[in-house]
Design an enzyme around this catalytic site. Sequence first.
Site, PDB file in Angstrom:
ATOM      1  CG  ASP A 305     -72.436  40.199 -98.085  1.00  0.00           C
ATOM      2  OD1 ASP A 305     -72.540  41.425 -98.143  1.00  0.00           O
ATOM      3  OD2 ASP A 305     -73.284  39.458 -97.543  1.00  0.00           O
ATOM      4  CD  GLU A 375     -70.224  43.652 -95.117  1.00  0.00           C
ATOM      5  OE1 GLU A 375     -70.627  42.470 -95.213  1.00  0.00           O
ATOM      6  OE2 GLU A 375     -70.988  44.606 -94.969  1.00  0.00           O
TER       7      GLU A 375
HETATM    8  C1  GLC Z   1     -73.763  43.006 -96.328  1.00  0.00           C
HETATM    9  C2  GLC Z   1     -74.138  43.960 -97.413  1.00  0.00           C
HETATM   10  C3  GLC Z   1     -75.525  44.443 -97.194  1.00  0.00           C
HETATM   11  C4  GLC Z   1     -76.452  43.260 -97.214  1.00  0.00           C
HETATM   12  C5  GLC Z   1     -75.997  42.203 -96.213  1.00  0.00           C
HETATM   13  C6  GLC Z   1     -76.699  40.915 -96.434  1.00  0.00           C
HETATM   14  O1  GLC Z   1     -73.688  43.613 -95.101  1.00  0.00           O
HETATM   15  O2  GLC Z   1     -73.223  45.008 -97.485  1.00  0.00           O
HETATM   16  O3  GLC Z   1     -75.920  45.364 -98.150  1.00  0.00           O
HETATM   17  O4  GLC Z   1     -77.735  43.659 -96.924  1.00  0.00           O
HETATM   18  O5  GLC Z   1     -74.626  41.929 -96.321  1.00  0.00           O
HETATM   19  O6  GLC Z   1     -76.217  40.268 -97.566  1.00  0.00           O
END
Ligand code: GLC
Length: 683
Positions: A305, A375
Amino acid sequence: MSARKDGGPMELGESIRNPGFKEAGDGGSASSVSGSERRRSSAVKLDADAQEYTQVKPYAGMPKEVLLLHSSKARYRVPREILFWLIVCCTLALVAVTITIIAMSPPCLRWWQISPVYQVYPRSFRDSDGDGVGDLKGIKEKLDHFLDLNIKAVWISPFYRSPMKDFGYDVEDFRDIDPLFGNMKDFEELLAEMHNKGLRLIMDFIPNHTSDRHRWFNLSRTRDPHYEDYYVWTDCDPASPKPNNWVSIFGNSSWTYDEVRGQCYLHQFLKEQPDLNVRNPDVVQEIKDLIIFWLEKGVDGFRMDAVKHMLEAAHLRDEPQVDPDLPPELVTTEWDLYHDYTTSQVGLHDMLREFRAEMDTYSREPGRYRFMVTESYDYEEVEKTMMYYGTPLVKESDFPFNFYLLDLPHNTSGWWAKHLVDLWMSNMPRGQWPNWVVGNHDRSRIGSSAGRIYVRAINLMLLTLPGTPTTYYGEEIGMENINITQSEVQDPAGKYNVSLSRDPERSPMQWNDEMNAGFNSITNITWLPVHPDYEKVNVEAQMQDEGSVLSQYRFLNALRQSELPFLRGWFCYVLADTDVFSYLRELDGHKEAYLVVINFGKASTTTDLSAIQELPEQLRVLMSTNPANDGKVFQKSRVQTEPGEGVVIRYSTYTRFHPSHPAECYVSEKACYLETIGILYKC
Ligand code: GLC
Ligand code: MG
């Protein structure tokens, strides 16, 4: 005969001395029988009087002398030698063929390449206990849904113990399951059942931050010597706690003053999500230990993440404003600054590669490859994203998520679709594997933002492009956003600004037309409202309808996995204009090739493909998003499509498009097909 006489009258017992018989019986060797004995036995055999005994005694074979006499004759020796050399040659040939086949075969595709990745948002998938929030047992109840879709890779958003300020992305204990979702036993049972069914589980992992309720944060704010530097702390003025102009992704300053410690801490997300200080080697080790903890439990991969936020510049200088004239106090959103010091800092990739290396040590057993996807949104700074692929020598993630197609609704047209696809394809490092995302828990459902008429076409494109498709729960049935009023907002991001709320795309999965769409069959509670269209848009109804969004998804996913040009073949652009985006998939040596024509425009259109010599004159539609057009035959100069219609055309030819259009074509790993024996080889 004389021997018989010499030896005196023969006794019954003597027959036991028959050498062949004795050898077998004693397990001894022929040489253990003395010469005189052997002679005597042969004599016995030649003795006519002994006929009566040879009738009852086992046949002991030809004596060695006789055998040697015959076997050295050419008519025995030559065939024997021919046979011997034949066996030697055949064995060598077999070994050579095996080595060649291994050397010539392209590498096998891995599970995350063959199957789409399906994202489950656990709060919203299936609520087994009726508290209105989805849970692990609920997911376990619905595993057959993945099998029906021919999906083998399932990513589940976080279910660690959490105060749920960001619905699980704020982790209080990475080694525990939140009671809302179940307990560790439920997790283990879910994983075991998934593995039984041949499904892989990808966990979400959050290396950038923890919850402010995490034990480490409590020890850090009280300056426990070991934990003091676990987070990013700096001195600040409690009255105006802004050591610099950095802003949180959720809005306003990314610094909060902590009274206990008397300093400010950094949070790139909510103030309840303090950023870990990954410049501290102890923190990196903690992260590795957590990765190992879950790998040992048997999880098959991680979605990492928010990775670009992991490191910040240590100097803490102000970031440059996008609009230099904006008064500094109005700098409150992530769009107001260039994130030169808070994202993608030097050292980030080294760290991810270390995590990757840990995962690789758990990937050695055959069939146990552990997958990593990162991500990171780059807003078209594409080279930053491509770095997550690693280098040919040092692996990083298997792929970074490709979010470009999320921008499709900005301008639904053929050339825009091509632009977004090409942004990835033309920048992806050679030999890497592409992937496509059309929705997730942070972005509006594409059916709502692009328009319902494009839902089927988008799924068709997702499943026919090269690489791994990602499907967010509900996309397979064409689920849309729900409407959320200010008072209904659950998402913390939406509390700052209702238009930023991510609740609309997180509504309960629509399983059937019963109470709560089958999400919760026990009580009437659901944490977010169910979409009112659930009576029509649900899994059960669409399973029974051959022309449904779901049936088309299943058909296309089956086609993608069974037809080699989709997984192994070339991807070539054919045409892109205001309405239509068209491409083909072909594999050298494979007679069947596929042409895809999608109308992303606003009008019915007739596309002239007569300039494409490699296509046959007549094109028969294998599958259309409008089932009435299945089987339709077009002249290649007149391919008709309605807005939102996508067609897959199968045609037969050995004339390939890619050799004469190298600039229009991509393939991750070149392979050719040998139709006569049905194998793939490197070419
Ligand atoms: C990522 C997740 C999101 C979350 C953020 C903080 O972008 O997809 O949902 O709020 O990280 O962890
Ligand atoms: Mg950080």
